[in-house]
Write a protein that holds these residues in place. Structure first.
Motif, mmCIF file in Angstrom:
data_model
loop_
_atom_site.group_PDB
_atom_site.id
_atom_site.type_symbol
_atom_site.label_atom_id
_atom_site.label_comp_id
_atom_site.label_asym_id
_atom_site.label_seq_id
_atom_site.Cartn_x
_atom_site.Cartn_y
_atom_site.Cartn_z
ATOM 1 N N ASP A 23 0.811 -1.223 0.000
ATOM 2 C CA ASP A 23 0.000 0.000 0.000
ATOM 3 C C ASP A 23 0.845 1.274 0.000
ATOM 4 O O ASP A 23 0.464 2.284 -0.605
ATOM 5 C CB ASP A 23 -0.939 0.026 1.214
ATOM 6 C CG ASP A 23 -2.075 -0.968 1.097
ATOM 7 O OD1 ASP A 23 -2.327 -1.466 -0.020
ATOM 8 O OD2 ASP A 23 -2.719 -1.250 2.135
ATOM 9 N N CYS A 26 1.782 2.217 -3.504
ATOM 10 C CA CYS A 26 0.611 2.736 -4.225
ATOM 11 C C CYS A 26 0.289 4.166 -3.788
ATOM 12 O O CYS A 26 -0.010 5.024 -4.629
ATOM 13 C CB CYS A 26 -0.595 1.838 -3.999
ATOM 14 S SG CYS A 26 -0.394 0.192 -4.706
ATOM 15 N N LYS A 27 0.380 4.420 -2.495
ATOM 16 C CA LYS A 27 0.063 5.748 -1.977
ATOM 17 C C LYS A 27 1.092 6.782 -2.437
ATOM 18 O O LYS A 27 0.724 7.858 -2.925
ATOM 19 C CB LYS A 27 0.004 5.714 -0.440
ATOM 20 C CG LYS A 27 -0.378 7.029 0.173
ATOM 21 C CD LYS A 27 -0.485 6.909 1.684
ATOM 22 C CE LYS A 27 -0.827 8.265 2.287
ATOM 23 N NZ LYS A 27 -0.890 8.213 3.738
ATOM 24 N N ASN A 30 0.878 7.189 -6.189
ATOM 25 C CA ASN A 30 -0.494 7.432 -6.631
ATOM 26 C C ASN A 30 -0.878 6.504 -7.788
ATOM 27 O O ASN A 30 -1.287 6.947 -8.862
ATOM 28 C CB ASN A 30 -0.690 8.906 -7.020
ATOM 29 C CG ASN A 30 -2.150 9.263 -7.178
ATOM 30 O OD1 ASN A 30 -3.037 8.605 -6.625
ATOM 31 N ND2 ASN A 30 -2.413 10.300 -7.953
ATOM 32 N N ILE A 31 -0.704 5.206 -7.530
ATOM 33 C CA ILE A 31 -1.030 4.179 -8.525
ATOM 34 C C ILE A 31 -1.822 3.075 -7.857
ATOM 35 O O ILE A 31 -1.784 2.916 -6.647
ATOM 36 C CB ILE A 31 0.248 3.562 -9.153
ATOM 37 C CG1 ILE A 31 1.162 3.016 -8.050
ATOM 38 C CG2 ILE A 31 0.967 4.548 -10.041
ATOM 39 C CD1 ILE A 31 2.339 2.224 -8.554
ATOM 40 N N SER A 32 -2.522 2.312 -8.648
ATOM 41 C CA SER A 32 -3.220 1.143 -8.122
ATOM 42 C C SER A 32 -2.351 -0.086 -8.369
ATOM 43 O O SER A 32 -1.514 -0.095 -9.278
ATOM 44 C CB SER A 32 -4.571 0.962 -8.816
ATOM 45 O OG SER A 32 -4.379 0.606 -10.169
ATOM 46 N N LYS A 33 -2.564 -1.098 -7.573
ATOM 47 C CA LYS A 33 -1.812 -2.346 -7.765
ATOM 48 C C LYS A 33 -2.066 -2.925 -9.149
ATOM 49 O O LYS A 33 -1.153 -3.404 -9.807
ATOM 50 C CB LYS A 33 -2.197 -3.358 -6.684
ATOM 51 C CG LYS A 33 -1.685 -2.983 -5.335
ATOM 52 C CD LYS A 33 -2.052 -3.999 -4.297
ATOM 53 C CE LYS A 33 -1.578 -3.463 -2.962
ATOM 54 N NZ LYS A 33 -1.512 -4.452 -1.947
ATOM 55 N N SER A 35 -2.655 -1.446 -11.853
ATOM 56 C CA SER A 35 -2.024 -0.706 -12.949
ATOM 57 C C SER A 35 -0.513 -0.935 -13.033
ATOM 58 O O SER A 35 0.094 -0.612 -14.050
ATOM 59 C CB SER A 35 -2.299 0.790 -12.806
ATOM 60 O OG SER A 35 -1.622 1.313 -11.680
ATOM 61 N N TRP A 41 8.577 -1.166 -13.874
ATOM 62 C CA TRP A 41 8.423 0.073 -13.136
ATOM 63 C C TRP A 41 9.401 1.146 -13.578
ATOM 64 O O TRP A 41 9.507 2.179 -12.967
ATOM 65 C CB TRP A 41 8.535 -0.168 -11.647
ATOM 66 C CG TRP A 41 9.808 -0.792 -11.180
ATOM 67 C CD1 TRP A 41 10.139 -2.100 -11.255
ATOM 68 C CD2 TRP A 41 10.905 -0.143 -10.554
ATOM 69 N NE1 TRP A 41 11.376 -2.311 -10.727
ATOM 70 C CE2 TRP A 41 11.862 -1.125 -10.284
ATOM 71 C CE3 TRP A 41 11.168 1.164 -10.199
ATOM 72 C CZ2 TRP A 41 13.065 -0.843 -9.678
ATOM 73 C CZ3 TRP A 41 12.367 1.450 -9.588
ATOM 74 C CH2 TRP A 41 13.305 0.454 -9.336
#
Length: 153
Positions: A23, A26-27, A30-33, A35, A41
């Motif tokens: 998490d 992601c935070k 500012n991405i979702s898992k 995506s 990366w």
């Protein structure tokens, strides 16, 4: 516990394809898992940053060792962050390399900012003393100090 850790945790294959993020990653980015998992990366990095990381991964792939990289990122909102990644190969219970690496990321943005400012101040102080034509004296509580005493304080 790992999922909600404030430490950035990423797992990736030797070619930088992500297999897991927690998490905190992601935070921060500012991405979702959904995506990012299954993708490399390195897409938003400069060529030099990509080369540094890929070179480290290639060395790690050859000797299956841990490595550290410091990577500057520019986030989607324009904020700049510096992350120190400590990456290690993952081995199964029999000691065989699984083909994955786990990276633990630490935000060292403030540390690098302070170090840069300290270096600037040191440079200014050095220039000040080099360009001074006169001697210096030091006062403590309005009392002149003997310079030989400074080393003892």
């Amino acid at each position: 516990m790992i999922e909600h850790s404030p430490i950035l945790i990423i797992r990736n294959l030797g070619d930088a394809t992500i297999t897991y993020v927690n998490d905190a990653v992601c935070k921060l980015f500012n991405i979702s898992k959904e995506s990012i998992i299954g993708h490399k990366w390195l897409t938003d990095l400069t060529q030099d940053e990509k080369r540094t990381i890929l070179d480290s991964l290639n060395i790690a792939n050859n000797n299956l060792g841990s490595f550290k990289t410091i990577v500057p990122y520019k986030l989607k909102d324009g904020t700049e962050k510096t992350i120190e990644w400590n990456t290690s190969p993952i081995f199964d219970s029999t000691g065989n390399f699984t083909g994955e690496y786990q990276g633990l990321g630490f935000d060292i943005t403030e540390k690098t900012f302070i170090e840069k400012k300290l270096h600037q101040k040191e440079s200014q102080l050095e220039i000040f003393f080099k360009q001074s034509l006169d001697g210096f004296f030091f006062l403590q509580n309005n009392k002149l100090l003997n310079l030989s005493e400074l080393g003892n304080k």
